[in-house]
Write a protein that holds these residues in place. Structure first.
Motif, PDB file in Angstrom:
ATOM      1  N   ARG B 289       6.073  -0.947  -1.689  1.00  0.00           N
ATOM      2  CA  ARG B 289       4.843  -0.582  -2.403  1.00  0.00           C
ATOM      3  C   ARG B 289       4.830   0.917  -2.722  1.00  0.00           C
ATOM      4  O   ARG B 289       4.290   1.333  -3.744  1.00  0.00           O
ATOM      5  CB  ARG B 289       3.604  -0.901  -1.544  1.00  0.00           C
ATOM      6  N   ARG B 292       7.828   1.907  -6.039  1.00  0.00           N
ATOM      7  CA  ARG B 292       7.897   0.902  -7.095  1.00  0.00           C
ATOM      8  C   ARG B 292       9.003   1.254  -8.082  1.00  0.00           C
ATOM      9  O   ARG B 292       9.267   2.437  -8.341  1.00  0.00           O
ATOM     10  CB  ARG B 292       6.545   0.809  -7.817  1.00  0.00           C
ATOM     11  N   ALA B 302       4.885   7.411  -1.553  1.00  0.00           N
ATOM     12  CA  ALA B 302       3.826   7.314  -0.544  1.00  0.00           C
ATOM     13  C   ALA B 302       2.869   6.237  -1.014  1.00  0.00           C
ATOM     14  O   ALA B 302       2.903   5.825  -2.173  1.00  0.00           O
ATOM     15  CB  ALA B 302       3.087   8.641  -0.403  1.00  0.00           C
ATOM     16  N   VAL B 303       2.029   5.761  -0.103  1.00  0.00           N
ATOM     17  CA  VAL B 303       1.026   4.776  -0.512  1.00  0.00           C
ATOM     18  C   VAL B 303      -0.214   4.973   0.348  1.00  0.00           C
ATOM     19  O   VAL B 303      -0.127   5.190   1.557  1.00  0.00           O
ATOM     20  CB  VAL B 303       1.593   3.334  -0.416  1.00  0.00           C
ATOM     21  N   ASN B 307      -4.157   1.074  -0.764  1.00  0.00           N
ATOM     22  CA  ASN B 307      -3.333   0.581  -1.872  1.00  0.00           C
ATOM     23  C   ASN B 307      -2.189  -0.297  -1.396  1.00  0.00           C
ATOM     24  O   ASN B 307      -1.325  -0.669  -2.191  1.00  0.00           O
ATOM     25  CB  ASN B 307      -2.748   1.742  -2.679  1.00  0.00           C
TER      26      ASN B 307
END
Lengths: 317, 317
Positions: B289, B292, B302-303, B307
């Protein structure tokens, strides 16, 4: 220059950072707005304001950001002036993500003057040092620093030494040699595109209707934000096809017209003002947003760049 | 104990953290889900699943989080078993914030067994060390660390020495003496309350339909999340009164019933599975995630904890 971001640590900001959270009658965000003076606001220029009128008559107002995506914004102005957007539709509503509008047929010819493949305007910088004051709101996460530049949410990977654990919002720096990009906060408007090197012409637009999809930052051109009327888009029925596209033509939501305010007779132009973000007033507002009182038991002590809720107001004369 | 959070830095997580982003065929989030085995999922127990049926017949499914708000969840179960929620309505829809439902009259008597003033279940901890494995997703912002505990988004202010600038997601720690609180991500469900010390009974519920309002964390009891059907709430017309309340009684949106799945005949119970968050599979999913590929030119690297889009699936036999 490696530390280009660390140009200015102004004394007022430092003093502000030491304001105790526990003072007897802390300011609320509403207090700060109420006390703001005329100098704390900037108008939205008519050539940067789009009026989108839905088939239902509902109006959505969009502020454009030419400082960040000059060619894409110029394309959008050309499309609006040519009446190209009139009669298009909302074709995609994906929950917690985006609403997207354009020409569903994909065959409507573009008017003259539209640049078919604009540059990848996914960030700004290096820029002149005086023109882009950054008020830092938070750090970490997707970018080293996040904050507001000229009223727009911006992230930068700029290096900028700070003391560990120090509260940082309210500190003003100046974007110099650093790159910075607009952030996909709720309500931001961008230009749909296909695969690289396609950057989108501006004929297909989208807005964010969920938790900020920050993975889109630096990957697609943001060109503005909705300043009023987003509820006419965010409350639309969700599409049931892949990516939230409507499956049937009759589900699409008609858009009657999309006009630049500068093209309207002066008496008919809607007028909006945005709170300036390079001021002590804005720093106090961010501080108040981060330290809510009253109903709140434990003020957060911090605020995400997309939770600032920058004050924007309609001016009726 | 000051460093209670730093209990376990597992070798696999460390190895994971060194996976290069530029490998030839990086995994996509969908790849990880497709490759997950039965052991990577946990079922939602029927006593933790609420089925809310709108007046329109649309269904909204809510998972409860008794590990985090035991008394509030028990109240909600009592209210559901008594049929108390049947015939209430959605009374408030505030754009980019919350949808709230309850008894608009405020006069419906509560059934027996409902605790009128539950404790302030706004955080957990200190807790037993083995029961709450935390997979860290990000750090900074509202809390020092954010991640997932037993499938729930959690923030903790726990002290935990990490190397500056090091990629940290995928590292598993264990909540021990630290406090941690659920996070107001999109779709999380909480219990409306008045002023402190009122914590809300569970008769008034809300869900988040915008950018995570993290300033609510640790200030109000989160009790669960919507696992399917949120679009039936998030697409409702926005209320035009203060705080998004509907101004006219006829604007309110009826709720027909709200039932615990455990009260339904076994054959009629909807079944859902949530991806476990203490596994190597989840760490790979978070990594995918955050990085991508395909359409994306510059993976974020980073996420945000909100999210992650934790995989949750309906099981139809």
């Amino acid at each position: 220059m490696k530390h280009a971001l660390l140009l200015a640590l102004f004394a007022p900001a430092m003093a502000f950072a030491q304001t105790p959270d526990t003072e007897a009658t802390p300011e609320t965000p509403s207090d700060v707005i109420a006390a703001a003076t005329a100098a704390d606001w900037r108008p939205i220029a008519p050539e940067n304001l789009l009026v989108m009128t839905m088939g239902s008559g509902a109006e959505v107002f969009i502020e454009l950001a030419p400082d960040f995506a000059r060619v894409h914004v110029e394309n959008i102005r050309s499309l609006a002036r040519a009446g190209w957007y009139d009669g298009i539709s909302v074709n995609r509503v994906q929950d917690n993500y985006v609403v997207q509008w354009g020409d569903a047929s994909g065959e409507k010819p573009l008017p003259e003057g539209v640049v078919e493949q604009p540059p990848a305007e996914y960030h700004i910088g290096p820029v002149g040092r005086d023109r882009f004051p950054l008020t830092v709101v938070s750090r970490g996460g997707y970018t080293r620093f996040s904050g507001y530049v000229r009223g727009w949410p911006v992230g930068t990977t700029g290096t900028w030494p700070t003391r560990r654990g120090r509260r940082i919002f309210g500190i003003v720096a100046t974007l110099g040699d650093e790159r910075a990009s607009l952030i996909h906060c709720y309500g931001m408007v961008g230009v749909g595109r296909g695969n690289n090197p396609d950057t989108g012409t501006g004929a297909e637009l989208y807005t964010v209707i969920g938790h900020a999809p920050r993975h889109l930052d630096r990957n697609i051109a943001l060109v503005g934000r909705i300043v009023e009327g987003i509820e006419h888009l965010s409350s639309l029925p969700r599409g049931t096809g892949p990516l939230g596209f409507y499956e049937e033509a009759e589900q699409r939501v008609p858009i009657a017209t999309m006009r630049l305010a500068s093209e309207l007779p002066e008496a008919d132009r809607p007028r909006f003002q945005v709170m300036r973000t390079d001021t002590e007033t804005f720093r106090r507002y961010v501080h108040a947003r981060a330290n809510r009182t009253g109903w709140f038991i434990r003020p957060a002590g911090a605020v995400d760049v997309c939770n600032v809720n920058l004050p924007i107001r309609r001016v009726v004369e």
